[in-house]
Design a protein around this motif. Sequence first.
Motif, PDB file in Angstrom:
ATOM      1  N   ARG A  76     -10.164  -5.227  -4.578  1.00  0.00           N
ATOM      2  CA  ARG A  76      -9.162  -4.183  -4.405  1.00  0.00           C
ATOM      3  C   ARG A  76      -9.870  -2.915  -3.957  1.00  0.00           C
ATOM      4  NH1 ARG A  76      -3.996  -3.019  -5.402  1.00  0.00           N
ATOM      5  NH2 ARG A  76      -3.383  -0.958  -6.174  1.00  0.00           N
TER       6      ARG A  76
ATOM      7  N   ARG B 234     -14.282  -3.559   1.820  1.00  0.00           N
ATOM      8  CA  ARG B 234     -13.586  -4.842   1.947  1.00  0.00           C
ATOM      9  C   ARG B 234     -14.547  -5.913   2.459  1.00  0.00           C
ATOM     10  NH1 ARG B 234      -8.901  -5.337  -0.340  1.00  0.00           N
ATOM     11  NH2 ARG B 234      -7.922  -3.667   0.845  1.00  0.00           N
TER      12      ARG B 234
ATOM     13  N   THR C 158     -13.190  -3.773  -8.140  1.00  0.00           N
ATOM     14  CA  THR C 158     -12.360  -2.727  -7.547  1.00  0.00           C
ATOM     15  C   THR C 158     -13.267  -1.641  -6.998  1.00  0.00           C
ATOM     16  OG1 THR C 158     -10.470  -3.124  -9.003  1.00  0.00           O
ATOM     17  CG2 THR C 158     -10.628  -0.946  -7.998  1.00  0.00           C
TER      18      THR C 158
ATOM     19  N   CYS D 278     -13.373   2.175   3.713  1.00  0.00           N
ATOM     20  CA  CYS D 278     -12.581   1.128   3.066  1.00  0.00           C
ATOM     21  C   CYS D 278     -12.842  -0.233   3.695  1.00  0.00           C
ATOM     22  CB  CYS D 278     -11.096   1.481   3.116  1.00  0.00           C
ATOM     23  SG  CYS D 278     -10.632   2.879   2.063  1.00  0.00           S
TER      24      CYS D 278
ATOM     25  N   ASP E 166      -5.741  -0.484  -0.354  1.00  0.00           N
ATOM     26  CA  ASP E 166      -4.586  -1.044  -1.056  1.00  0.00           C
ATOM     27  C   ASP E 166      -3.721   0.067  -1.629  1.00  0.00           C
ATOM     28  OD1 ASP E 166      -5.175  -3.940  -0.880  1.00  0.00           O
ATOM     29  OD2 ASP E 166      -6.937  -3.393  -2.042  1.00  0.00           O
ATOM     30  N   GLU E 167      -4.348   1.211  -1.905  1.00  0.00           N
ATOM     31  CA  GLU E 167      -3.634   2.337  -2.494  1.00  0.00           C
ATOM     32  C   GLU E 167      -4.401   3.609  -2.163  1.00  0.00           C
ATOM     33  OE1 GLU E 167      -2.444   4.005  -6.985  1.00  0.00           O
ATOM     34  OE2 GLU E 167      -3.421   2.051  -6.730  1.00  0.00           O
TER      35      GLU E 167
ATOM     36  N   GLU F  77      -4.485  -2.559 -11.220  1.00  0.00           N
ATOM     37  CA  GLU F  77      -3.356  -2.226 -10.368  1.00  0.00           C
ATOM     38  C   GLU F  77      -2.167  -1.756 -11.209  1.00  0.00           C
ATOM     39  OE1 GLU F  77      -0.584  -4.293  -6.896  1.00  0.00           O
ATOM     40  OE2 GLU F  77      -2.248  -5.363  -7.793  1.00  0.00           O
TER      41      GLU F  77
ATOM     42  N   MET G 244       0.845  -1.196   0.000  1.00  0.00           N
ATOM     43  CA  MET G 244       0.000   0.000   0.000  1.00  0.00           C
ATOM     44  C   MET G 244       0.876   1.240   0.000  1.00  0.00           C
ATOM     45  SD  MET G 244      -2.723   1.286   2.882  1.00  0.00           S
ATOM     46  CE  MET G 244      -1.369   1.779   3.969  1.00  0.00           C
TER      47      MET G 244
END
Length: 242
Positions: A165, A159, A137, A155, A185-186, A241, A1
């Motif tokens: 993602r 999840r 995503t 987030c 994740d980002e 990604e 991350m």
Amino acid sequence: MGLTGGRRADQAGDVFRNRVDAAAELLGRLERFRDRDVVVLGLPRGGVPVAAAVAEGLDAPLDVIVVRKLGLPTQTEVAMGAIGEGGVRVVDDDLVRRARVSDARFAEVERHEQATLDRRVVQLRGGRPPVPLAGRTALVVDDGLATGATAEAACRVARARGAARVVLAVPVAPKDAAARVPSADEVVAVEVPDWFMAVGQAYADFRQTSDEEVVALLEHARDRTGDRGAPRAGTDPGSAEG
């Protein structure tokens, strides 16, 4: 991350004219998600105008993730935690301890915010189920990141709903944004000022977004996408990604 794409500035001050301007700049950082199986998720209220513009720009479905900040009893603008749909709960135990918030007082704040959250889920979705996230995503969008408590809760909700993602995207964030939202994740940001105190500093026009505007944006997005809120067959949810 990690944190992706942030421009460094000496300070955050009227960087964006308004949320629409901010969304246009943020969209430029998110082009790699075009034609992917992505759902854009706005945080009400102020994150939804940004998310709506991003979703339309990517031709992706739009939904909300309803979260509520748990403000300190003596400084309600300071988050001691946050709650989200599906029983998600984030607590800054260190801050609660330093502020000497009793269990009873914390529970009182949480009960009040839970009632508000439940009411707003019904109000904003109008009884419709959330857009499915399983295997997709989730692009979680807000108008900025401060403490990170509500973004982290959002987030976690994504999840828990099965997103393959989870990417948090905001126009402005502090330099340690990724550490503040470990469930993403980002983290994608346009501006990452060296000196940052509040999201509103980055906007010339930071007027409050109304519930009516949020509902209208969601309805427009449903008209635009029709039944495309369902996952696309044969897509690779992790292929965005980069």
